[in-house]
Design a protein around this motif. Structure first.
Motif, PDB file in Angstrom:
ATOM      1  N   GLU A 210       0.849  -1.201   0.000  1.00 56.16           N
ATOM      2  CA  GLU A 210       0.000   0.000   0.000  1.00 56.16           C
ATOM      3  C   GLU A 210       0.879   1.244   0.000  1.00 56.16           C
ATOM      4  O   GLU A 210       0.582   2.237  -0.683  1.00 56.16           O
TER       5      GLU A 210
ATOM      6  N   TYR B 237       3.990   1.448  -1.204  1.00 49.50           N
ATOM      7  CA  TYR B 237       4.597   1.545  -2.535  1.00 49.50           C
ATOM      8  C   TYR B 237       3.609   2.143  -3.538  1.00 49.50           C
ATOM      9  O   TYR B 237       3.968   2.966  -4.371  1.00 49.50           O
ATOM     10  N   LYS B 238       2.387   1.686  -3.466  1.00 53.68           N
ATOM     11  CA  LYS B 238       1.365   2.159  -4.407  1.00 53.68           C
ATOM     12  C   LYS B 238       1.152   3.668  -4.264  1.00 53.68           C
ATOM     13  O   LYS B 238       1.018   4.400  -5.249  1.00 53.68           O
TER      14      LYS B 238
ATOM     15  N   LYS C 235       2.818   6.615  -7.284  1.00 51.98           N
ATOM     16  CA  LYS C 235       1.549   6.834  -7.995  1.00 51.98           C
ATOM     17  C   LYS C 235       1.778   7.569  -9.311  1.00 51.98           C
ATOM     18  O   LYS C 235       1.171   7.256 -10.335  1.00 51.98           O
TER      19      LYS C 235
END
Length: 291
Positions: free
Chosen positions: A259, A261-262, A266
């Motif tokens: 989460e 990393y996401k 982005k």
């Protein structure tokens, strides 16, 4: 031959004399038999009747039906407010005492009509003088007509006539004051319209304020209920997450890292200055063990 001619002439004269003694009374008429202006007999029964030949007796017929006298020109009257009115009227009447009627007018209907017009005009003048414009036009119009009829009954009876009905056809102001009256009526109607419009606007504002208040209350209640439901949902979700991730803490750490990393990567244009050996990239190095 001369005897025959004389006989024919005698018969003709006899028939002529006999015909002058007979007359027919229609069911719609009275017949007055008079001699030298003196009434001898009044006949109201229809059929064949006899009298003496003229000039000893003559016959005059009178209409027994209901007749109408209609004023051709409006008469002017003054109200209790000293305002001039023009009034058209008509009277329905009939002969009920033929003898009295004949003595009064000699059977001349035009004289009778003139007299009736005088009577109705006098009665109208008496009644209009006691009333206002409003009473005459609308307020007491029925009472005015009945009062006029009552006043006329006594005088009409003296000439052998019965008043059946009296009506006011048209009541109007005289031409000189029509414009001022119309302007006053227009101003009054404008005032009433403005009052109605003002009342309507006030009611509109009140209704709109009530509607806005109800809308705010409904929205507040809806937001309150939505917050309560969302809070309950979030608590339930947190409980489920806690139960699920509590069974495998390492997987929970791995999931939270993904989460992160996401969220961090982005946008492709983002630039990060971080030590590759930092704790943040541990799952890049060894995803299976987290080392």
């Amino acid at each position: 031959m001369n005897r025959i001619a004389s006989l024919v002439v005698s018969i003709f004269l006899a028939l002529l004399l006999l015909s002058s003694t007979m007359f027919v009374v229609d069911q719609r008429q009275y017949a007055i038999v008079f001699a030298l202006g003196e009434v001898k007999e009044v006949i109201s029964t229809p059929g064949l009747h006899f009298k003496l030949p003229p000039p000893f007796q003559n016959v005059l017929t009178l209409d027994k039906r209901v007749l109408t006298i209609d004023t051709q020109d409006a008469d002017r009257f003054i109200t209790a407010e000293k305002k001039n009115l023009q009034i058209d009227s008509y009277v329905k009447w009939r002969i009920v005492e033929p003898r009295t009627y004949f003595v009064s007018f000699g059977g001349d209907e035009s004289r009778a009509r003139d007299r009736m017009l005088q009577i109705v005009k006098a009665a109208l003048n008496d009644e209009i003088n006691k009333r206002t414009v409003h009473d005459v036009i609308s307020g007491e119009r029925g009472k005015v007509m009945e009062a006029i009829r009552t006043k006329m009954v006594g005088e009409a009876k003296q000439i052998g006539v019965e008043i059946v009905d009296v009506r006011l056809k048209r009541v109007d102001y005289v031409e000189q004051i029509n414009n001022s009256v119309y302007e006053r009526m227009k101003a009054e109607r404008t005032r009433v319209a403005n009052e109605t419009r003002s009342t309507g606007n006030a009611e509109f504002e009140q209704i709109r304020a009530d509607a806005d208040k109800q809308r705010a209350e409904i929205l507040a209640e809806a937001y309150k209920e939505a917050g309560r439901i969302q809070g309950e949902g979030d608590a339930k979700a947190a409980q489920i997450y806690s139960q699920a991730f509590g069974k495998n803490p390492e997987f929970y750490k791995f999931y939270r890292s993904l989460e992160a990393y996401k969220a961090s990567f982005k946008n492709h244009s983002d630039v990060m200055v971080v030590d590759p050996n930092s704790e943040f990239f541990k799952y890049f190095r060894s995803p299976s063990s987290g080392k």
